[in-house]
Design a protein around this motif. Structure first.
Motif, PDB file in Angstrom:
ATOM      1  N   ARG A  25       0.883  -1.180   0.000  1.00  0.00           N
ATOM      2  CA  ARG A  25       0.000   0.000   0.000  1.00  0.00           C
ATOM      3  C   ARG A  25       0.912   1.218   0.000  1.00  0.00           C
ATOM      4  O   ARG A  25       1.544   1.543   1.006  1.00  0.00           O
ATOM      5  CB  ARG A  25      -0.892   0.010   1.243  1.00  0.00           C
ATOM      6  N   TRP A  26       0.981   1.883  -1.129  1.00  0.00           N
ATOM      7  CA  TRP A  26       1.913   2.996  -1.290  1.00  0.00           C
ATOM      8  C   TRP A  26       1.126   4.295  -1.322  1.00  0.00           C
ATOM      9  O   TRP A  26       0.437   4.592  -2.287  1.00  0.00           O
ATOM     10  CB  TRP A  26       2.750   2.785  -2.544  1.00  0.00           C
ATOM     11  N   ARG A  27       1.232   5.051  -0.262  1.00  0.00           N
ATOM     12  CA  ARG A  27       0.451   6.279  -0.121  1.00  0.00           C
ATOM     13  C   ARG A  27       1.116   7.465  -0.797  1.00  0.00           C
ATOM     14  O   ARG A  27       0.445   8.401  -1.221  1.00  0.00           O
ATOM     15  CB  ARG A  27       0.221   6.559   1.366  1.00  0.00           C
ATOM     16  N   ARG A  28       2.456   7.442  -0.889  1.00  0.00           N
ATOM     17  CA  ARG A  28       3.212   8.500  -1.569  1.00  0.00           C
ATOM     18  C   ARG A  28       4.294   7.867  -2.426  1.00  0.00           C
ATOM     19  O   ARG A  28       5.102   7.070  -1.937  1.00  0.00           O
ATOM     20  CB  ARG A  28       3.838   9.450  -0.545  1.00  0.00           C
ATOM     21  N   SER A  29       4.287   8.204  -3.713  1.00  0.00           N
ATOM     22  CA  SER A  29       5.283   7.667  -4.636  1.00  0.00           C
ATOM     23  C   SER A  29       5.304   8.532  -5.889  1.00  0.00           C
ATOM     24  O   SER A  29       4.382   9.322  -6.125  1.00  0.00           O
ATOM     25  CB  SER A  29       4.943   6.217  -5.005  1.00  0.00           C
ATOM     26  N   PRO A  30       6.309   8.375  -6.756  1.00  0.00           N
ATOM     27  CA  PRO A  30       6.314   9.100  -8.027  1.00  0.00           C
ATOM     28  C   PRO A  30       5.150   8.696  -8.933  1.00  0.00           C
ATOM     29  O   PRO A  30       4.871   9.397  -9.916  1.00  0.00           O
ATOM     30  CB  PRO A  30       7.662   8.692  -8.648  1.00  0.00           C
ATOM     31  N   TYR A  31       4.482   7.598  -8.610  1.00  0.00           N
ATOM     32  CA  TYR A  31       3.357   7.108  -9.403  1.00  0.00           C
ATOM     33  C   TYR A  31       2.016   7.415  -8.736  1.00  0.00           C
ATOM     34  O   TYR A  31       0.992   6.876  -9.137  1.00  0.00           O
ATOM     35  CB  TYR A  31       3.493   5.600  -9.630  1.00  0.00           C
TER      36      TYR A  31
END
Length: 202
Positions: A25-31
């Motif tokens: 679960r990625w809450r902040r990323s370049p995507y």
């Protein structure tokens, strides 16, 4: 080489059916914000479930899979209850108390815990304390560093993969084989910052 940072949580889930799942679960990323799942069956078949083509390409450049599926992934968190749905995978799990490891991680200043250089110190400890877990290593097309900041036990699981019931929660045995590092043997949720360095073509 290009470097990207991903902030979120990784959940490692084992089941009595022999299917093991690692949910990101990625809450902040370049995507932007997104969720993905890596599934390994009892036969060793490794499947990536990614919500978009660009995300799939990134994860493929970092980990190893036998099959890649691009399909919408919905992840809903309500308190300690987590719910993931895609065309292939349905999961419901419950997060329990912070572990002893989580209490230790919370003592480390976040800016230090998230720094790639700190993994030089934590990697030997992780290998010793958590079998199969590493905090730095070679990705498929580059390098990766993990900075963990919290850790909770997972206490229940239900779900299905490709229409087959997963059974109850179990340890992740054998360890999933997606990359240089595995999740802890005991089902758990880890808050983490992942720093990935890949070739400029990614």
């Amino acid at each position: 080489m290009t470097r990207a940072r991903f902030r979120g949580q990784i959940t490692g889930l084992g089941s009595t059916s022999g299917v093991r799942v690692v949910v990101g679960r990625w809450r902040r990323s370049p995507y932007g914000a997104f969720a993905d799942a890596m599934v390994e069956g009892p036969d060793g078949q490794r499947v990536l479930i990614a919500p978009r083509e660009d995300v799939a390409r990134l994860i493929e450049a970092t980990y190893e899979f036998d099959e890649v599926r691009v399909e919408p992934v919905e992840l809903i968190v309500q308190g300690d209850r987590w719910r993931l749905r895609s065309a292939s995978l349905a999961l419901d799990w419950t997060v329990g108390r912070r572990t002893w490891l989580g209490r230790v991680l919370r003592c480390v200043p976040r800016v230090v815990a998230e720094a790639p250089w700190f993994s030089l110190l934590t990697d030997p400890v992780a290998r010793l304390v958590l079998s199969g877990v590493r905090t730095r290593g070679a990705a498929r097309d580059g390098r990766e560093w993990y900075g963990a900041t919290d850790h909770h036990a997972v206490v229940s699981l239900s779900g299905a993969f490709d229409g087959r019931d997963l059974g109850a929660l179990a340890v992740l045995d054998p360890a999933p084989r997606f990359g240089f590092s595995s999740t802890p043997r005991q089902p758990s949720l880890t808050s983490v910052v992942s720093t990935v360095e890949l070739g400029s073509g990614q």
